[in-house]
Scaffold this active site. Structure first.
Site, PDB file in Angstrom:
ATOM      1  N   LYS A  53      -0.491   4.711   4.629  1.00  0.00           N
ATOM      2  CA  LYS A  53      -1.408   3.749   5.271  1.00  0.00           C
ATOM      3  C   LYS A  53      -1.027   3.546   6.729  1.00  0.00           C
ATOM      4  O   LYS A  53       0.147   3.382   7.069  1.00  0.00           O
ATOM      5  CB  LYS A  53      -1.404   2.412   4.521  1.00  0.00           C
ATOM      6  CG  LYS A  53      -2.394   1.410   5.104  1.00  0.00           C
ATOM      7  CD  LYS A  53      -2.846   0.375   4.105  1.00  0.00           C
ATOM      8  CE  LYS A  53      -3.802  -0.620   4.737  1.00  0.00           C
ATOM      9  NZ  LYS A  53      -5.093  -0.003   5.128  1.00  0.00           N
ATOM     10  N   HIS A 109       0.852  -1.205   0.000  1.00  0.00           N
ATOM     11  CA  HIS A 109       0.000   0.000   0.000  1.00  0.00           C
ATOM     12  C   HIS A 109       0.881   1.244   0.000  1.00  0.00           C
ATOM     13  O   HIS A 109       2.077   1.175   0.276  1.00  0.00           O
ATOM     14  CB  HIS A 109      -0.919   0.028   1.229  1.00  0.00           C
ATOM     15  CG  HIS A 109      -2.111  -0.882   1.114  1.00  0.00           C
ATOM     16  ND1 HIS A 109      -2.060  -2.207   1.450  1.00  0.00           N
ATOM     17  CD2 HIS A 109      -3.383  -0.659   0.670  1.00  0.00           C
ATOM     18  CE1 HIS A 109      -3.244  -2.764   1.241  1.00  0.00           C
ATOM     19  NE2 HIS A 109      -4.069  -1.847   0.762  1.00  0.00           N
TER      20      HIS A 109
HETATM   21  P1  NAD Z   1      -7.479   9.326   5.178  1.00  0.00           P
HETATM   22  O1  NAD Z   1      -6.517   9.485   6.315  1.00  0.00           O
HETATM   23  O2  NAD Z   1      -7.190   9.995   3.877  1.00  0.00           O
HETATM   24  O3  NAD Z   1      -8.952   9.797   5.624  1.00  0.00           O
HETATM   25  C1  NAD Z   1      -9.519   9.523   6.880  1.00  0.00           C
HETATM   26  C2  NAD Z   1     -10.473  10.663   7.201  1.00  0.00           C
HETATM   27  O4  NAD Z   1     -11.149  10.340   8.416  1.00  0.00           O
HETATM   28  C3  NAD Z   1      -9.736  12.011   7.416  1.00  0.00           C
HETATM   29  O5  NAD Z   1     -10.413  13.039   6.728  1.00  0.00           O
HETATM   30  C4  NAD Z   1      -9.815  12.175   8.930  1.00  0.00           C
HETATM   31  O6  NAD Z   1      -9.836  13.555   9.321  1.00  0.00           O
HETATM   32  C5  NAD Z   1     -11.149  11.486   9.225  1.00  0.00           C
HETATM   33  N1  NAD Z   1     -11.287  11.156  10.634  1.00  0.00           N
HETATM   34  C6  NAD Z   1     -10.338  10.757  11.517  1.00  0.00           C
HETATM   35  N2  NAD Z   1     -10.866  10.619  12.748  1.00  0.00           N
HETATM   36  C7  NAD Z   1     -12.177  10.929  12.635  1.00  0.00           C
HETATM   37  C8  NAD Z   1     -13.240  10.981  13.560  1.00  0.00           C
HETATM   38  N3  NAD Z   1     -13.058  10.718  14.865  1.00  0.00           N
HETATM   39  N4  NAD Z   1     -14.480  11.335  13.114  1.00  0.00           N
HETATM   40  C9  NAD Z   1     -14.689  11.640  11.806  1.00  0.00           C
HETATM   41  N5  NAD Z   1     -13.698  11.630  10.886  1.00  0.00           N
HETATM   42  C10 NAD Z   1     -12.457  11.257  11.286  1.00  0.00           C
HETATM   43  O7  NAD Z   1      -7.626   7.752   4.984  1.00  0.00           O
HETATM   44  P2  NAD Z   1      -8.275   6.943   3.751  1.00  0.00           P
HETATM   45  O8  NAD Z   1      -7.195   6.506   2.834  1.00  0.00           O
HETATM   46  O9  NAD Z   1      -9.434   7.711   3.220  1.00  0.00           O
HETATM   47  O10 NAD Z   1      -8.788   5.649   4.495  1.00  0.00           O
HETATM   48  C11 NAD Z   1      -9.744   5.720   5.537  1.00  0.00           C
HETATM   49  C12 NAD Z   1      -9.955   4.330   6.110  1.00  0.00           C
HETATM   50  O11 NAD Z   1     -10.517   3.478   5.107  1.00  0.00           O
HETATM   51  C13 NAD Z   1      -8.654   3.648   6.563  1.00  0.00           C
HETATM   52  O12 NAD Z   1      -8.935   2.856   7.690  1.00  0.00           O
HETATM   53  C14 NAD Z   1      -8.297   2.767   5.371  1.00  0.00           C
HETATM   54  O13 NAD Z   1      -7.493   1.670   5.719  1.00  0.00           O
HETATM   55  C15 NAD Z   1      -9.679   2.338   4.943  1.00  0.00           C
HETATM   56  N6  NAD Z   1      -9.791   1.902   3.552  1.00  0.00           N
HETATM   57  C16 NAD Z   1     -10.675   0.912   3.313  1.00  0.00           C
HETATM   58  C17 NAD Z   1     -10.902   0.492   2.017  1.00  0.00           C
HETATM   59  C18 NAD Z   1     -11.958  -0.562   1.782  1.00  0.00           C
HETATM   60  O14 NAD Z   1     -12.093  -1.031   0.644  1.00  0.00           O
HETATM   61  N7  NAD Z   1     -12.732  -0.910   2.788  1.00  0.00           N
HETATM   62  C19 NAD Z   1     -10.224   1.082   0.951  1.00  0.00           C
HETATM   63  C20 NAD Z   1      -9.317   2.119   1.222  1.00  0.00           C
HETATM   64  C21 NAD Z   1      -9.118   2.528   2.539  1.00  0.00           C
END
Ligand code: NAD
Length: 268
Positions: free
Chosen positions: A162, A158
């Protein structure tokens, strides 16, 4: 059927912005609120503009309970594991379905999800792409078909930002392999090797690559005496996760309370 009123949690993150962009072409529903953490520097900005589409009159805010009180059918959570318990609680109280795409969830959070599932439909999906949903089922079947002499190793890669490792997807694939072998991931997992450590038979090993802008790569290797079998998936565009999450979310709103996973949508 009326449009599914959807709240995105983590709306200013990489996945949140992608979800808001993809939801512009989503036939089943529309985004009615964009939630992020209260101390986000983007608070108050329009979620559409943040996502690179036109203004949507959706200012980023931090009050999920208020968003649910305003009327919602579905919450899609791609934020941080620390936020997920509160999101589950809020949805269970409000009677709203929740899809959790956030990864790195502890066992305690998964128990909380199971408790919420007694009241509302809950899907925990470490990977919301169609390809990985199918891959997990193939891994389960191959692990069941091959003898235990075939060592299972899962290699994932990744982007450099991440937060969790191994990825939730790698663990999901490991759990599928363990299920195929009639064991549990807890019993079989070897989460990392350093120094001298001989391989146990039946072990499911994990190796992690982090760097650059890799969207997500997973390779499951079955290493036998004199032959090898490999199953893999490469994501090149984050939109596959967003489109899959919207499709799964729409499906989830039509289910009774309970725990669901992506493979329930795409049985192989
Ligand atoms: P990112 O860091 O770009 O975004 C996360 C967002 O969540 C940020 O805007 C952050 O400010 C917000 N956040 C943090 N704490 C919060 C809270 N208490 N309340 C509300 N918002 C909050 O990360 P990303 O790349 O967008 O990934 C987010 C999550 O999704 C990660 O856990 C990642 O591993 C997961 N993910 C899952 C998949 C899937 O297919 N399920 C795919 C990609 C990423």
């Amino acid at each position: 059927m009326s449009a599914i009123r959807t709240v995105i949690v983590g709306a200013s993150g990489r996945m949140g912005r992608t979800l808001i962009r993809c939801a512009q072409h989503w036939p089943d529903g529309r985004v009615v609120a964009a939630i992020d953490r209260a101390d986000s520097p983007e608070m108050g900005r329009d979620a559409g503009e943040l996502a690179g589409v036109s203004a949507l009159s959706l200012p980023l805010h931090a009050d999920l309970n208020q968003a649910l009180a305003n009327g919602a059918d579905l919450v899609i959570d791609f934020s941080a594991a620390t936020a997920t318990p509160g999101n589950l609680e809020a949805c269970a109280t409000a009677g709203v379905a929740i899809l959790v795409g956030t990864t790195g969830l502890s066992d305690a959070i998964k128990s909380k999800a199971a408790a919420a599932a007694a009241r509302v439909p809950v899907m925990i999906a470490a990977n919301t792409s169609l390809g990985v949903a199918v891959l997990a089922q193939l891994v389960r079947r191959v692990a069941a078909a091959l003898p235990v002499e075939f060592d299972i190793e899962i290699i994932e890669g990744h982007h450099r930002h991440k937060k969790d490792a191994p990825s939730g997807t790698a663990l999901t694939l490991g759990a599928a392999a363990a299920e195929g072998r009639a064991t549990t991931l807890q019993a079989a997992a070897q989460l990392g090797r350093s120094g001298a450590s001989e391989r146990r038979q039946g072990e499911i090993g994990f190796a992690v690559v982090r760097g650059g802008d890799l969207v997500g790569e997973h390779l499951v290797r079955f290493l036998g005496p004199g032959e090898q079998l490999e199953l893999g998936h490469v994501a090149t565009d984050r939109e596959i996760f967003a489109r899959g999450a919207l499709q799964a979310g729409a499906w989830l709103t039509r289910q009774p309370p309970g725990s669901y996973q992506m493979s329930d949508l795409f049985p192989v």
